[in-house]
Design an enzyme around this catalytic site. Structure first.
Site, mmCIF file in Angstrom:
data_model
loop_
_atom_site.group_PDB
_atom_site.id
_atom_site.type_symbol
_atom_site.label_atom_id
_atom_site.label_comp_id
_atom_site.label_asym_id
_atom_site.label_seq_id
_atom_site.Cartn_x
_atom_site.Cartn_y
_atom_site.Cartn_z
ATOM 1 N N ASN A 47 0.846 -1.187 0.000
ATOM 2 C CA ASN A 47 0.000 0.000 0.000
ATOM 3 C C ASN A 47 0.888 1.246 0.000
ATOM 4 O O ASN A 47 1.972 1.268 0.580
ATOM 5 C CB ASN A 47 -0.995 0.004 1.162
ATOM 6 C CG ASN A 47 -0.380 -0.067 2.544
ATOM 7 O OD1 ASN A 47 0.569 -0.821 2.773
ATOM 8 N ND2 ASN A 47 -0.917 0.696 3.477
ATOM 9 N N GLU A 49 0.332 5.297 0.640
ATOM 10 C CA GLU A 49 -0.596 6.336 1.085
ATOM 11 C C GLU A 49 -0.185 7.707 0.557
ATOM 12 O O GLU A 49 0.932 7.893 0.060
ATOM 13 C CB GLU A 49 -0.653 6.357 2.613
ATOM 14 C CG GLU A 49 -1.227 5.084 3.185
ATOM 15 C CD GLU A 49 -1.319 5.075 4.697
ATOM 16 O OE1 GLU A 49 -1.959 4.167 5.223
ATOM 17 O OE2 GLU A 49 -0.732 5.968 5.366
ATOM 18 N N CYS A 58 -3.993 0.532 -2.698
ATOM 19 C CA CYS A 58 -3.888 -0.700 -1.909
ATOM 20 C C CYS A 58 -2.820 -1.627 -2.478
ATOM 21 O O CYS A 58 -2.504 -1.586 -3.667
ATOM 22 C CB CYS A 58 -5.224 -1.425 -1.900
ATOM 23 S SG CYS A 58 -6.565 -0.508 -1.124
ATOM 24 N N GLU A 60 -2.951 -4.914 -3.021
ATOM 25 C CA GLU A 60 -3.427 -5.881 -4.000
ATOM 26 C C GLU A 60 -3.495 -5.264 -5.391
ATOM 27 O O GLU A 60 -3.069 -5.874 -6.386
ATOM 28 C CB GLU A 60 -4.819 -6.405 -3.609
ATOM 29 C CG GLU A 60 -4.855 -7.093 -2.264
ATOM 30 C CD GLU A 60 -5.170 -6.165 -1.091
ATOM 31 O OE1 GLU A 60 -5.755 -6.649 -0.112
ATOM 32 O OE2 GLU A 60 -4.829 -4.962 -1.149
ATOM 33 N N CYS A 97 -10.066 -5.031 0.593
ATOM 34 C CA CYS A 97 -11.225 -4.142 0.497
ATOM 35 C C CYS A 97 -12.058 -4.508 -0.736
ATOM 36 O O CYS A 97 -11.639 -5.294 -1.595
ATOM 37 C CB CYS A 97 -10.777 -2.684 0.439
ATOM 38 S SG CYS A 97 -10.043 -2.185 -1.141
ATOM 39 N N CYS A 100 -10.378 -3.853 -4.186
ATOM 40 C CA CYS A 100 -9.364 -4.854 -4.535
ATOM 41 C C CYS A 100 -10.014 -6.169 -4.944
ATOM 42 O O CYS A 100 -9.557 -6.836 -5.871
ATOM 43 C CB CYS A 100 -8.406 -5.066 -3.370
ATOM 44 S SG CYS A 100 -7.310 -3.644 -3.132
#
Length: 134
Positions: A47, A49, A58, A60, A97, A100
Site C-alpha cells: 500500500n 498512502e 492498496c 493488491e 477491500c 481490490c
C-alpha cells in the site's frame, strides 16, 4: 475457507509479508503487502498512502497493476498480509477491500485462491460472490 497452507501458498504469503515491510503508510500506520502468481510470473505490491487520502493505492491493486504492465493476463492466486493488524482485529481487519476484490475479479477466475494472513485461504467467489461484469 481453509486454514492450513500448502507449501506454495506459504511461500507466496512470505512474499506478501516482505512486500508489506516496504509499504508507505505514514498516516494509517497499517502496512499491507500482496503477492500474486500470474501467467507471467510472480509480482508483489504494497500500500502507498498520500496526504490526499483518495490518491492512496492498496497493495493488491499495486501488485495486479504491476503484473498487467509486465504482460500478465491472468492471476492464479493472491496472498495478502497486514503486518500491523492487531491480534483483536479479527478476519475483518485483514481482508482485501471491496475495490481490490473487484480488481481481482477482473483478472482471476471465481475459484482463484486468496490467501489472507491470519484468516485462511478463501476462494475469490467467497469474498465477492457477485462481482460486477460488463
Amino acid at each position: 475457507m481453509r486454514e492450513n497452507l500448502l507449501p506454495h501458498e506459504d511461500e507466496l504469503l512470505r512474499a506478501a509479508r516482505d512486500a508489506a515491510s516496504r509499504a508507505y503508510a505514514p498516516y494509517s500506520r497499517f502496512r499491507v503487502g500482496a503477492a500474486i502468481e500470474t501467467d507471467a510470473g510472480r509480482f508483489s505490491g504494497c500500500n502507498v498512502e498520500n496526504a490526499s487520502y483518495g490518491l492512496c493505492m492498496c497493495a493488491e491493486r499495486t501488485a495486479v497493476f504491476q503484473a498487467v504492465a509486465a504482460g500478465a493476463t491472468h492471476v492464479l492466486r493472491c496472498a495478502v498480509s497486514c503486518i500491523d493488524a492487531s491480534d483483536d482485529a479479527g478476519i475483518q481487519g485483514r481482508m482485501p477491500c471491496g475495490a481490490c476484490r473487484q480488481v481481482l475479479a477482473e483478472f482471476c477466475g471465481a475459484d482463484a485462491e486468496v490467501i489472507v494472513d491470519g484468516a485462511g485461504v478463501w476462494q475469490l467467489n467467497e469474498l465477492l460472490p457477485i462481482s460486477f461484469h460488463l
